[in-house]
Write a protein that holds these residues in place. Sequence first.
Motif, short mmCIF file in Angstrom:
data_model
loop_
_atom_site.label_atom_id
_atom_site.label_comp_id
_atom_site.label_asym_id
_atom_site.label_seq_id
_atom_site.Cartn_x
_atom_site.Cartn_y
_atom_site.Cartn_z
N ASN A 1 -14.69 6.99 15.55
CA ASN A 1 -13.95 7.97 14.76
C ASN A 1 -12.58 8.26 15.37
OD1 ASN A 1 -15.80 8.35 12.68
ND2 ASN A 1 -16.91 9.94 13.78
N ALA A 2 -12.51 8.31 16.69
CA ALA A 2 -11.22 8.55 17.35
C ALA A 2 -10.25 7.43 17.03
CB ALA A 2 -11.42 8.67 18.86
N LEU A 3 -10.71 6.19 17.13
CA LEU A 3 -9.82 5.06 16.86
C LEU A 3 -9.41 5.02 15.39
CD1 LEU A 3 -8.40 2.65 18.03
CD2 LEU A 3 -10.44 1.28 17.57
N ALA A 4 -10.34 5.31 14.49
CA ALA A 4 -10.01 5.33 13.06
C ALA A 4 -8.97 6.41 12.76
CB ALA A 4 -11.27 5.55 12.24
N LEU A 5 -9.14 7.59 13.37
CA LEU A 5 -8.19 8.69 13.14
C LEU A 5 -6.79 8.29 13.57
CD1 LEU A 5 -7.47 11.69 12.57
CD2 LEU A 5 -8.09 12.16 14.96
N MET A 6 -6.65 7.77 14.79
CA MET A 6 -5.33 7.45 15.31
C MET A 6 -4.69 6.30 14.53
SD MET A 6 -3.20 8.39 17.79
CE MET A 6 -1.76 8.07 16.79
N THR A 7 -5.50 5.33 14.11
CA THR A 7 -4.97 4.22 13.33
C THR A 7 -4.48 4.70 11.97
OG1 THR A 7 -6.55 2.75 14.44
CG2 THR A 7 -5.47 1.90 12.46
N CYS A 8 -5.27 5.56 11.33
CA CYS A 8 -4.84 6.11 10.04
C CYS A 8 -3.55 6.91 10.18
CB CYS A 8 -5.95 6.99 9.45
SG CYS A 8 -7.34 6.07 8.75
N ALA A 9 -3.40 7.62 11.29
CA ALA A 9 -2.18 8.40 11.51
C ALA A 9 -0.95 7.50 11.52
CB ALA A 9 -2.29 9.20 12.81
N LEU A 10 -1.07 6.35 12.17
CA LEU A 10 0.05 5.40 12.21
C LEU A 10 0.43 4.96 10.80
CD1 LEU A 10 -0.89 3.08 15.22
CD2 LEU A 10 0.70 5.00 15.21
N TYR A 11 -0.59 4.65 10.01
CA TYR A 11 -0.31 4.17 8.65
C TYR A 11 0.20 5.29 7.74
CZ TYR A 11 -2.47 -0.32 9.73
OH TYR A 11 -2.76 -1.55 10.27
N ILE A 12 -0.31 6.49 7.95
CA ILE A 12 0.19 7.62 7.16
C ILE A 12 1.66 7.86 7.46
CG2 ILE A 12 0.04 10.13 6.86
CD1 ILE A 12 -3.01 9.84 7.23
N ASP A 13 2.02 7.78 8.74
CA ASP A 13 3.43 7.96 9.11
C ASP A 13 4.32 6.91 8.43
OD1 ASP A 13 5.59 9.13 10.84
OD2 ASP A 13 5.59 7.09 11.63
N GLY A 14 3.80 5.71 8.26
CA GLY A 14 4.55 4.65 7.59
C GLY A 14 4.37 4.63 6.09
N ASN A 15 3.63 5.63 5.56
CA ASN A 15 3.38 5.74 4.12
C ASN A 15 2.70 4.48 3.56
OD1 ASN A 15 3.44 7.31 1.76
ND2 ASN A 15 5.27 6.27 1.01
N ASP A 16 1.83 3.89 4.39
CA ASP A 16 1.09 2.70 3.96
C ASP A 16 -0.33 3.13 3.57
OD1 ASP A 16 -0.05 0.25 3.54
OD2 ASP A 16 0.71 -0.66 5.39
N LEU A 17 -0.46 3.71 2.39
CA LEU A 17 -1.74 4.25 1.97
C LEU A 17 -2.81 3.18 1.76
CD1 LEU A 17 -0.61 7.16 -0.37
CD2 LEU A 17 -1.06 7.18 2.09
N PRO A 18 -2.47 1.98 1.26
CA PRO A 18 -3.50 0.94 1.17
C PRO A 18 -4.11 0.61 2.53
CG PRO A 18 -1.65 0.36 -0.22
CD PRO A 18 -1.22 1.56 0.59
N ALA A 19 -3.29 0.62 3.59
CA ALA A 19 -3.82 0.34 4.93
C ALA A 19 -4.74 1.45 5.39
CB ALA A 19 -2.67 0.16 5.92
N VAL A 20 -4.40 2.70 5.05
CA VAL A 20 -5.28 3.83 5.38
C VAL A 20 -6.64 3.64 4.70
CG1 VAL A 20 -5.64 6.32 5.13
CG2 VAL A 20 -3.36 5.44 5.69
N ALA A 21 -6.60 3.27 3.42
CA ALA A 21 -7.85 3.06 2.68
C ALA A 21 -8.68 1.95 3.30
CB ALA A 21 -7.53 2.73 1.22
N THR A 22 -8.01 0.89 3.77
CA THR A 22 -8.73 -0.22 4.41
C THR A 22 -9.44 0.24 5.67
OG1 THR A 22 -7.19 -1.87 3.53
CG2 THR A 22 -8.45 -2.48 5.49
N VAL A 23 -8.75 1.05 6.49
CA VAL A 23 -9.37 1.56 7.71
C VAL A 23 -10.58 2.43 7.37
CG1 VAL A 23 -9.07 3.04 9.73
CG2 VAL A 23 -7.24 1.47 9.05
N VAL A 24 -10.44 3.30 6.39
CA VAL A 24 -11.54 4.19 6.00
C VAL A 24 -12.73 3.39 5.50
CG1 VAL A 24 -12.24 5.98 4.38
CG2 VAL A 24 -10.02 6.14 5.53
#
Length: 216
Positions: free
Chosen positions: A170-193
């Motif tokens: 969960n820690a790794l997923a959270l931090m990875t999603c944060a990177l993608y959210i900062d870049g406004n890459d929502l498809p990448a966030v969805a992929t991580v989730v």
Amino acid sequence: MLKDGPLRRDIDRVLEFRKNIKPSGYPWTTIDHRRVYSASLYEITSEHVSSICLLLLFSRTSSAAALLRSCVESAVRGTWLLLVASDNNVENKVTERGKDKGWPGLDQMMGAIEGHHKAGGLLRRIFTQTGALNDLTHGGLMQIAHRMGPYSGQDTGPLVNRICLRNASNALALMTCALYIDGNDLPAVATVVLRAADLFASLEMAGNAPSPNQGV
């Protein structure tokens, strides 16, 4: 080293998850202290996840559990710094370089992230309570009880293994999603989730664990 079995397979799954969601050639929108510090905290989190898995692989459960607080905190700090912290907060961290001053508490940062993204207590559900993480890190009653229980001396207690695997992932997923959210890459966030959901569905030791707030 652990032989093939449920825990060994779960460790391999978490390590594969770590490899699959690693941002590659991530296009930063800008280079500044906020993003450089957050990128470092991502790498710290990722390394902690790998170390926790390796410790479990060699049956060093107590040491793996002791690393959990650092793993979760690096991910929460990185997410808070990247997505929530004010410019003054960021500059305070730069000014206090080399000193662990000025960081909000872990619960405070979680609350700020949840409030900013209207997450409704999500982080408190996916991470073990701060008090329990502290206990595991500092050799408290949870660690003592684990050594005194039916798995004493074996370092294979399923409860502790479950806590380690779920919190680290969960820690790794959270931090990875944060990177993608900062870049406004929502498809990448969805992929991580989605990959995180697939991971937890496949875990043999940890897949059916109750939430941290239910005592795990």
